[in-house]
Design a protein around this motif. Structure first.
Motif, mmCIF file in Angstrom:
data_model
loop_
_atom_site.group_PDB
_atom_site.id
_atom_site.type_symbol
_atom_site.label_atom_id
_atom_site.label_comp_id
_atom_site.label_asym_id
_atom_site.label_seq_id
_atom_site.Cartn_x
_atom_site.Cartn_y
_atom_site.Cartn_z
ATOM 1 N N ARG A 1 32.387 92.898 15.783
ATOM 2 C CA ARG A 1 31.387 93.456 16.696
ATOM 3 C C ARG A 1 31.973 94.573 17.544
ATOM 4 O O ARG A 1 31.325 95.575 17.795
ATOM 5 N N ASP A 2 33.203 94.350 17.996
ATOM 6 C CA ASP A 2 33.848 95.358 18.838
ATOM 7 C C ASP A 2 33.991 96.665 18.077
ATOM 8 O O ASP A 2 33.797 97.758 18.626
ATOM 9 N N ILE A 3 34.344 96.543 16.794
ATOM 10 C CA ILE A 3 34.547 97.747 15.999
ATOM 11 C C ILE A 3 33.227 98.461 15.747
ATOM 12 O O ILE A 3 33.121 99.678 15.864
ATOM 13 N N MET A 4 32.188 97.664 15.455
ATOM 14 C CA MET A 4 30.858 98.250 15.264
ATOM 15 C C MET A 4 30.428 98.989 16.523
ATOM 16 O O MET A 4 29.870 100.084 16.461
ATOM 17 N N ALA A 5 30.716 98.370 17.680
ATOM 18 C CA ALA A 5 30.307 98.975 18.942
ATOM 19 C C ALA A 5 31.021 100.296 19.171
ATOM 20 O O ALA A 5 30.427 101.278 19.620
ATOM 21 N N SER A 6 32.321 100.339 18.825
ATOM 22 C CA SER A 6 33.049 101.581 19.078
ATOM 23 C C SER A 6 32.576 102.679 18.126
ATOM 24 O O SER A 6 32.593 103.859 18.473
ATOM 25 N N LEU A 7 32.123 102.285 16.925
ATOM 26 C CA LEU A 7 31.543 103.270 16.012
ATOM 27 C C LEU A 7 30.233 103.791 16.579
ATOM 28 O O LEU A 7 29.951 104.987 16.569
ATOM 29 N N LYS A 8 29.437 102.845 17.081
ATOM 30 C CA LYS A 8 28.127 103.189 17.622
ATOM 31 C C LYS A 8 28.255 104.129 18.812
ATOM 32 O O LYS A 8 27.389 104.954 19.072
ATOM 33 N N ASN A 9 29.379 104.004 19.513
ATOM 34 C CA ASN A 9 29.622 104.870 20.665
ATOM 35 C C ASN A 9 29.630 106.335 20.296
ATOM 36 O O ASN A 9 29.402 107.199 21.133
ATOM 37 N N ILE A 10 29.946 106.623 19.031
ATOM 38 C CA ILE A 10 29.958 108.022 18.594
ATOM 39 C C ILE A 10 28.542 108.569 18.543
ATOM 40 O O ILE A 10 28.271 109.687 18.990
ATOM 41 N N LYS B 1 23.630 96.448 19.578
ATOM 42 C CA LYS B 1 22.935 95.168 19.370
ATOM 43 C C LYS B 1 23.864 93.978 19.614
ATOM 44 O O LYS B 1 23.475 92.992 20.226
ATOM 45 N N GLY B 2 25.096 94.107 19.136
ATOM 46 C CA GLY B 2 26.050 93.003 19.273
ATOM 47 C C GLY B 2 26.280 92.652 20.729
ATOM 48 O O GLY B 2 26.320 91.486 21.108
ATOM 49 N N TYR B 3 26.391 93.696 21.568
ATOM 50 C CA TYR B 3 26.671 93.450 22.977
ATOM 51 C C TYR B 3 25.428 92.991 23.732
ATOM 52 O O TYR B 3 25.513 92.172 24.643
ATOM 53 N N THR B 4 24.263 93.520 23.343
ATOM 54 C CA THR B 4 23.014 93.052 23.950
ATOM 55 C C THR B 4 22.901 91.552 23.750
ATOM 56 O O THR B 4 22.606 90.791 24.668
ATOM 57 N N GLU B 5 23.167 91.151 22.496
ATOM 58 C CA GLU B 5 23.108 89.749 22.124
ATOM 59 C C GLU B 5 24.113 88.929 22.939
ATOM 60 O O GLU B 5 23.790 87.874 23.483
ATOM 61 N N LEU B 6 25.335 89.471 23.035
ATOM 62 C CA LEU B 6 26.403 88.776 23.755
ATOM 63 C C LEU B 6 26.002 88.520 25.206
ATOM 64 O O LEU B 6 26.101 87.399 25.703
ATOM 65 N N LEU B 7 25.512 89.573 25.886
ATOM 66 C CA LEU B 7 25.158 89.416 27.292
ATOM 67 C C LEU B 7 23.950 88.501 27.453
ATOM 68 O O LEU B 7 23.888 87.704 28.383
#
Lengths: 156, 104, 278
Positions: B33-42, B48-54
């Motif tokens: 998820r962390d890696i997906m998030a850092s890609l998405k940051n571009i 979505k992964g972090y929304t779900e997490l929070l």
């Protein structure tokens, strides 16, 4: 080879001393919470009881910074790989928040009640969070002193 | 269990006040998820992964707060506030607190 | 409204299972994950090495000189003599790309084979060796690495290892330090078998060059004398080279099997005017 030895020593030292310190802290938190049980504390804005009898009000606060031991930091880094609840940090936050509220209460032992209690947390080591996992908790609220300070818990 | 972020529960009267209750949780997402998030940051957009997490973390924190209130014999929590912080990188820490009361 | 204070009986805000249990599960999980990915990626590296021909390799690394990373080079007549020695070994092996010797000033007794045909010899090694035959064996051992493409394998694996650990635990954390140390242990077993193979090749080259294999164990005997008394059994396990005594025995057994003779060795000092500065 020496690297592993150093890390193993630090982890076990962290585990034993960290656990000792944590148990001691929880013991003291429980005792003090029991002692301050009769001081009404709420997060509501309106004071309980007759507003006419209030002599003065005062902003009170208590804060604390707590850090985790080496063992827990290690455990948290591992947990970060797999995801899920970081058990190692749960007690850190729990202790910090309860301690902050206790310090707030200890700063105004003569108050009759504390209203609108708020808590703020911040991480003072955020820039280098892999090295130091420490957290600051600030508790603040309004202490209300009644004219008759011998008054019992207020009844509306 | 009534949970509100106002002074009282509308239509009900508060009879007993029990004091502060709180729930807290610290959770992390797995590396993927962390890696997906850092890609998405571009490209930007919702993580979505972090929304779900929070979301999960808040849910759990509220559950824990309710469990505390139940132990005290309360049937409502008023004036609920959320507070977040970040101790560990990539982890969500949620704290929720309120006043446990009995309403009728 | 009346105030009825109470405290929760038990703490719902913390998990109650034992942290040591979680620790053990997580450690095994991480180490298992890294070991499995390392093995799989290691296989890929081995496959890739078979596809890179020595010519491609020489071209690829022609402009890169990695030897500088190990220290200052000593440009002296000694280095030229070493170069002459390695050139004359040419008739005894079938390595086609050019080989360059770098003599590096260092206290370590070691020699390395680097991609692109560079051989690094540390000055302390020259100082310790009693015979020219022993030196030839060391050079031939590095040639054996080139022949078996070990230099590419170990570099590829090293890269895979570093990438994996950084990926899993961040660049600089304690966890990554621990993983790196434990993974090196795993790699040690692998490279021990590669070292034995290089010794085998070295023995063949030595026999071809001198007609006998005298002096093959010179370096190891010197090392053994030096280490006697210091260092325990435990730490030998972690050396990437098989334990010295085992290596000596293995070389003896191998030369017997191949029917190689053990002849007179020539002292190193007759050929190399070794300065005291080395």
């Amino acid at each position: 080879m020496e690297n592993i030895a150093v890390i193993v020593i630090l982890v076990s030292l962290g585990y034993f001393f960290g656990r000792m310190a944590e148990n001691k802290h929880y013991q003291s938190i429980r005792e003090r919470e029991q002692a301050f049980l009769s001081l009404p504390t709420t997060s509501t804005k309106k004071p309980m009881g007759n507003i006419d009898h209030i002599s003065h009000v005062q902003l009170v606060h208590g804060n604390v910074v707590i850090s985790v031991d080496y063992f827990k930091r290690f455990l948290a880094t591992l947990r970060n790989i797999f995801g899920g609840p970081i058990q190692a940090y749960e007690t850190l936050l729990d202790r910090a928040r309860r301690e902050a509220v206790l310090r707030l209460k200890e700063s105004c032992p003569d108050a009759n009640q504390i209203i609108n209690l708020r808590l703020e947390t911040s991480s003072i080591s955020k820039g280098d969070s892999e090295r130091i996992g420490s957290v600051e908790v600030l508790a603040y609220g309004t202490a209300i002193y009644h004219q008759d300070s011998n008054a019992q818990a207020p009844i509306l | 269990m009534f949970v509100t972020n106002i002074e009282d529960v509308p239509g009900k009267t508060i009879t007993v006040c029990h004091g502060i209750v709180s729930g807290s949780t610290v959770r992390a997402k797995h590396m993927g998820r962390d890696i997906m998030a850092s890609l998405k940051n571009i490209f930007g957009g919702e993580l979505k992964g972090y929304t779900e997490l929070l979301g999960e973390s808040r849910e759990q924190a509220i559950e824990r707060m309710k469990a505390q209130a139940l132990q005290m014999g309360a049937n409502a929590i008023v004036n609920v506030r959320f507070s977040t912080s970040s101790v560990a990188a990539g982890a969500a820490e949620i704290y929720v607190y309120g006043t446990a009361v009995n309403v009728e | 409204m009346k105030y009825q204070p109470s405290l929760p009986e038990h703490n719902d805000n913390v998990s109650h299972h034992h942290p040591v249990r979680e620790f053990v599960i997580l450690i095994f999980g991480v180490v298992g994950l890294v070991v499995i990915s390392f093995l799989i990626l290691g296989l890929f590296v081995d496959q890739a090495v078979n596809y890179i021909s020595p010519e491609d390799e020489a071209q690829l690394f022609a402009k890169v000189d990695l030897s500088g990373a190990f220290g200052d080079e000593e440009s002296s007549t000694t280095q030229e003599l070493l170069q002459q020695l390695i050139d004359s070994l040419g008739r005894c092996h079938n390595i086609l790309f050019p080989l360059t010797v770098h003599l590096i000033k260092s206290e370590d007794i070691n020699a390395l084979a680097l991609p692109g045909g560079d051989i690094v010899i540390f000055s302390a090694l020259l100082k310790q060796l009693p015979s020219i035959n022993g030196l030839t064996f060391v050079l031939a051992h590095e040639l054996g690495h080139f022949k078996n493409r070990d230099h590419l394998r170990s570099m590829g694996r090293g890269l895979v290892l570093a990438a994996l650990i950084t990926y899993f635990a961040g660049a600089n954390s304690d966890v990554s330090q621990m993983l790196a140390s434990s993974m090196t242990l795993g790699q040690t077993k692998y490279s021990q078998s590669r070292e034995s193979k290089a010794d085998e090749t070295a023995l063949d080259i030595l026999n071809c060059y001198y007609g006998h294999v005298g002096g093959a164990t010179d370096l190891f005997e010197t090392l053994q004398q030096e280490e006697e008394g210091s260092g325990s059994e435990l730490f030998h396990y972690f050396d990437s080279h098989p334990e010295i005594q085992k290596r000596i025995e293995m070389i003896h057994a191998l030369s017997k099997k191949q029917g190689y003779q053990v002849g007179e060795t020539q002292p190193l000092n007759d050929h190399f005017a070794i300065q005291d500065t080395l």
